[in-house]
Design a protein around this motif. Structure first.
Motif, PDB file in Angstrom:
ATOM      1  N   TYR A  47      -8.418   2.064   4.381  1.00 32.46           N
ATOM      2  CA  TYR A  47      -7.592   2.194   3.165  1.00 32.46           C
ATOM      3  C   TYR A  47      -8.508   2.336   1.951  1.00 32.46           C
ATOM      4  O   TYR A  47      -8.339   1.677   0.925  1.00 32.46           O
ATOM      5  CB  TYR A  47      -6.663   0.971   2.997  1.00 32.46           C
ATOM      6  N   GLU A  96      -6.762   3.359  -1.350  1.00 32.35           N
ATOM      7  CA  GLU A  96      -5.850   2.321  -1.815  1.00 32.35           C
ATOM      8  C   GLU A  96      -6.645   1.120  -2.322  1.00 32.35           C
ATOM      9  O   GLU A  96      -6.272   0.491  -3.311  1.00 32.35           O
ATOM     10  CB  GLU A  96      -4.914   1.877  -0.682  1.00 32.35           C
ATOM     11  N   THR A 129       0.814  -1.216   0.000  1.00 28.83           N
ATOM     12  CA  THR A 129       0.000   0.000   0.000  1.00 28.83           C
ATOM     13  C   THR A 129       0.847   1.265   0.000  1.00 28.83           C
ATOM     14  O   THR A 129       0.320   2.372   0.038  1.00 28.83           O
ATOM     15  CB  THR A 129      -0.906   0.004   1.237  1.00 28.83           C
TER      16      THR A 129
END
Lengths: 723, 239
Positions: A232, A235, A66
């Motif tokens: 996230y 991402e 990530t």
């Protein structure tokens, strides 16, 4: 080459590894918190309410698919942590309409404030803001509480409330909405340039709960389990993490020694990551101050006698030669050089050049002991004037009988400095009787390697050039010095620094953003060629005039005047320069651009821990404005500071970053190696170097040169006077 | 890519470190010209030459080399010092006197400062020095052979140049005189023990042991010089 570059630190820091660890106390949870993947006190991704030890400087690198994050964290005050982060996210689209980038580089700045420390049953409580002034990819705010449990406080439990990126998982309506409805929605980021405070975002929008537990399994091993409120989201949208992952992250860290800690973690069962952190603390050198120096010569104490000491020596033929030989012998191999001696039967004044001792009180102590060994017993008053660039600085006056009485006194260092007279060298006249003049060598030269770096360029985290530098200096007398330096880069990638292709609207003249063009000319170049005059026009006043090729990018004339009394915390300066841009090839040629630039400056030592500097005036692009600089300082010469410049160039015209700002870290080499040494390792981290708020980089600015021997600096290093 | 660059840079830094810069500064070797030191050094050189140990790298066994005859011939007082924590053994000679304090130095640039009676005041040139101390209570107790409690202060330097002061409360007691051999000479000395606890914490501190003569002079001692350096063993080698 007074300043080696920061990256030598890495090698020297490895030297620190060879030194055995301090106490196990260093490894305990409450004493040294784990730094999370964002470089802040915390668990894995989530923050905790810990604080690092005061003054600690942490470097954290973490990597997962990530993205990679590099963070510099500094414990500015016992309860305030500030961090600067440079992250690279692969195959990432930072926002709608930006398209996917191969690597998106993001710079962010955080503040973490431990509002309450842990006491009794009360947990520690901290508030933090991540990415205060950036483009907001990591933007989030939190309030978190942490408390320790169990024998030796081996378990720490943290629970917190997050907003922004930390408010994504199972977010609920912001409880701060009871204060004002506006807290309930988080507006989109309008400022695409970064650099300005995203205050309209702070603590807005949905909030979510996070938490975690950390266990000190052994002296060096820690295990973390956290419930993350960070999904996230962006991402995941870019395919870097699978959707609908577990909220639980698990990790472990291992303290390899006092400096390095390694870690591994798994985010939600799907993403593996690694981390390494390096922690330096000015209070914890690998060797105590001066530890590797040989023992100093003890004081030569006069024989006690009831009658006055003989004074007939003053008329003895050849007396000056004897004294000169005495000083040469006692100064030998100490990096101290006698320049002038004046004495009568009761008082002696020496002018000394110090090339070795970074602690000014240590240099003073060594000179006083040389005087005690060299001067006849009737001389009761010792005066030391340190000479810098041919200028007398302060006159430090010590009674010889005091010196003799305090050598082994438990408070000998403090009492000696407290009892010393410290005043401008010009205030009183030298004694008249016998005089000795030892002019410094006229010609000196040095050849050696150099390393030039640029870190955290918007598109490249690390740029450097390595080469050979030749420097020569010729003292013409009367305060005039001719100096030149030639550099030949051997290899590196500095020329890859980004040249701004798309300038902002109404940009200021290009004065710094073309620096890569200078570096692209990879042949040998003239770095500097100057004629300078340093002087003392009046009491408390210092002056400098420099003419020639002042720096790599500018040539011209620079004049400076500084008012700095010997015992004052305040100094005032004025500097005026008229410069023309140099040709890119590093020869003698000049380009069309010329400007008159200059500042009035105030330097103020706020207390033993902070220096404030304010400069107001005209910058290289002809813009008018002010630079404010605040440094946390340490007695041993560590300095960690931040600066910001605001000029009449608008944020929009400035371009990315909005205004000039940066962080500077300076560490004395002596701190690493434990021997006296005037070199420092320093680095300036500037998120973006643009053209607004840029200053001329002239050598020999007066304030740094002359304040080492002021009363505040001598007293802050007083512990070293008997070393 | 980034990692490769970092590795390249580290290699470059190593190369830089190897390529030491040079300059026009004079860098002659240190030669001490202090007459007192050269006398003592000559004496030591003579002694080691006589010892005939062929291997120059092997540290001489000072106890075997320094016979009582040699000590009696020495023109200067000497002390034998042994510090186990740093595996150091050395013969020191006095290089300076300041009031009641005498500074002793050996071949290496290390010094110990002892009070006239032999109580350790300060060290210099060790990695972890005893920066300064207050030992007046101990000195008085030993000089007057009076048992009881005294206070002590040890000062060491912290990383940020702080003078870190640690106070100790010490109980001094005396034993019955006993025969002690010092490099082949036996003296009848009174053993004294100084047990110290940290005043602020009450934690156990350290224990010093002295063997003193009737005049209160310390001939043999084991004295604490700080947590890192530990105890310094000192024997006086003169009449």
């Amino acid at each position: 080459m007074k300043r080696l570059r920061w990256y030598l630190c890495a090698t020297v820091a490895t030297l620190a590894l060879t030194v055995p660890a301090h106490s196990d106390e260093q490894h305990r949870l409450p004493f040294r918190p784990t730094l999370n993947t964002y470089g802040l006190p915390g668990l894995i991704d989530m923050p905790s309410a810990h604080a690092m030890p005061d003054g600690e400087l942490g470097f954290t690198f973490s990597h997962a698919v990530t993205g990679s994050r590099g963070t510099l964290s500094f414990q500015v005050l016992p309860d305030v942590t500030a961090t600067f982060r440079y992250a690279g996210i692969p195959d990432f689209a930072p926002g709608p309409g930006t398209g996917t980038l191969d690597v998106y580089y993001d710079r962010s700045f955080d503040l973490h404030w431990q509002v309450l420390d842990e006491r009794g049953w009360r947990p520690a409580l901290a508030i933090g803001i991540r990415d205060i002034a950036g483009t907001g990819v990591y933007g989030g705010e939190y309030i978190v509480a942490t408390r320790h449990f169990g024998p030796e406080d081996r378990v720490a439990v943290s629970v917190g409330l997050g907003w922004g990126r930390l408010g994504e998982r199972n977010g609920f309506t912001n409880p701060l909405g009871i204060l004002d409805d506006s807290f309930e929605t988080r507006p989109g980021i309008v400022d695409v340039l970064g650099g300005t405070l995203n205050t309209d975002q702070f603590f807005r929008g949905d909030a979510a709960i996070f938490g975690g537990i950390e266990w000190q399994a052994s002296d060096r091993l820690r295990v973390q389990l956290e419930y993350s409120s960070d999904t996230y989201r962006e991402e995941t949208a870019d395919g870097l993490r699978p959707a609908d992952t577990s909220p639980f992250n698990i990790g472990a860290t291992y303290a390899i020694n006092d400096v390095f800690t390694g870690g591994a973690h798994v985010l939600g069962g799907d993403t593996f990551g690694l981390s390494l952190s390096l922690a330096l603390n000015p209070h914890r050198p690998s060797l105590p101050p001066g530890a590797a120096d040989p023992a100093p010569r003890p004081l030569d104490v006069r024989p006690r006698q009831s009658t006055p000491y003989d004074t007939g020596w003053l008329d003895q033929p050849g007396g000056a030669d004897i004294l000169r030989a005495n000083f040469e012998q006692t100064f030998e191999d100490q990096g101290l050089y006698l320049e002038h001696l004046a004495l009568d039967t009761g008082r002696a004044t020496v002018r000394v050049r110090n090339t070795r001792y970074n602690y000014s009180a240590q240099a003073l102590g060594r000179v006083l002991r040389a005087m005690s060994a060299s001067l006849p017993p009737s001389v009761e008053v010792f005066e030391v004037i340190f000479v810098v660039e041919g200028m007398d600085t302060t006159r430090v006056r010590v009674a010889r009988s005091n010196l003799e009485a305090l050598e082994f006194h438990p408070d000998g260092s403090s009492l000696l400095l407290a009892g010393a007279g410290i005043e401008d060298a010009r205030r009183v006249a030298d004694p008249v009787g016998l005089e000795l003049d030892v002019p410094p060598p006229r010609f000196t030269w040095a050849i050696g390697p150099y390393l030039e770096t640029s870190v955290f360029d918007p598109e490249n985290p690390f740029l450097f050039n390595v080469g050979v530098s030749l420097r020569a200096e010729y003292r013409l007398g009367g305060g005039f010095v001719a100096e030149g330096a030639i550099r030949a880069p051997l290899f590196g990638n500095l020329e890859d620094a980004r040249i701004v292709n798309a300038p902002p609207p109404n940009p200021p003249p290009v004065v710094r953003s073309d620096s890569a063009r200078y570096r692209a000319e990879n042949a040998a170049y003239l770095n500097r060629l100057t004629l300078a005059h340093y002087g003392r026009p009046a009491e408390n006043l210092y002056s400098r005039v420099t003419v020639g090729y002042l720096e790599r990018m500018y040539a011209g004339v620079s004049g400076e005047l500084l008012w700095q009394p010997a015992a004052s915390r305040l100094g005032l300066g004025v500097e005026i320069n008229h410069v023309r841009a140099r040709a890119y090839d590093g020869g003698f040629g000049l380009r069309d651009y010329s400007v008159t630039t200059g500042h009035v400056s105030a330097y103020y030592r706020l207390n033993d821990d902070f220096d404030l500097q304010v400069d107001a005036g005209r910058y290289l692009a002809g813009d008018w404005g002010t630079t404010i600089r605040l440094d946390r300082t340490f007695n041993n010469g560590w300095r960690v500071g931040a600066f910001a410049t605001f000029t009449d160039v608008s944020f929009e015209s400035f371009g990315e970053g909005s205004f000039d700002k940066g962080i500077e870290v300076e560490i004395p080499l002596a701190w690493f190696v434990g021997t006296a040494n005037t070199r420092t390792l320093s680095s300036t981290i500037r998120p973006v170097q643009r053209d607004g708020g840029a200053r001329l980089n002239v050598q020999g600015r007066l304030h740094d040169l002359v304040t080492d021997y002021s009363r505040p600096m001598l007293q802050e290093t007083e512990a070293m006077v008997w070393r | 890519m980034a990692l490769r660059r970092v590795l390249l840079t580290l290699a470059a830094i190593a190369a830089l470190a190897a390529l030491a810069g040079c300059d026009s500064r004079d860098s002659r070797d240190s030669r001490e010209r202090d007459p007192a030191v050269s006398v003592a050094r000559d004496l030591l050189r003579e002694i080691f030459d006589r010892s005939g140990t062929g291997a120059p790298d092997a540290p001489p066994d000072l106890r075997a080399v320094f016979t009582r005859d040699l000590i009696d011939q020495a023109a200067t007082p000497l002390v034998y010092v042994q510090i186990d924590s740093i595996q150091a053994r050395a013969i020191l000679w006095p290089v300076a006197t300041n009031g009641p304090d005498e500074t002793w130095r050996g071949e290496d640039a290390l010094t110990l400062t002892l009070s006239r009676e032999g109580v350790l005041r300060a060290t210099r040139g060790f990695i972890h020095d005893l920066h300064a101390s207050d030992i007046e209570g101990t000195r008085r107790a030993l000089a007057t052979a009076r048992a009881g409690r005294v206070s002590r202060l040890a000062i060491r330097l912290g990383g940020d140049l702080a003078q870190i002061r640690t106070s100790h409360a010490c109980d001094i007691g005396f034993g019955a005189p006993e025969a002690i051999a010092i490099f082949g000479e036996t003296r009848r000395l009174t053993p004294a023990t100084e047990r110290c606890i940290e005043t602020a914490t009450g934690d156990a501190g350290f224990e010093n042991r002295y063997w003193i003569d009737a005049a209160g002079l310390v001939w043999v001692s084991d004295q604490w010089a700080g947590a890192e350096l530990g105890h310094v063993h000192i024997e006086r080698l003169y009449r």
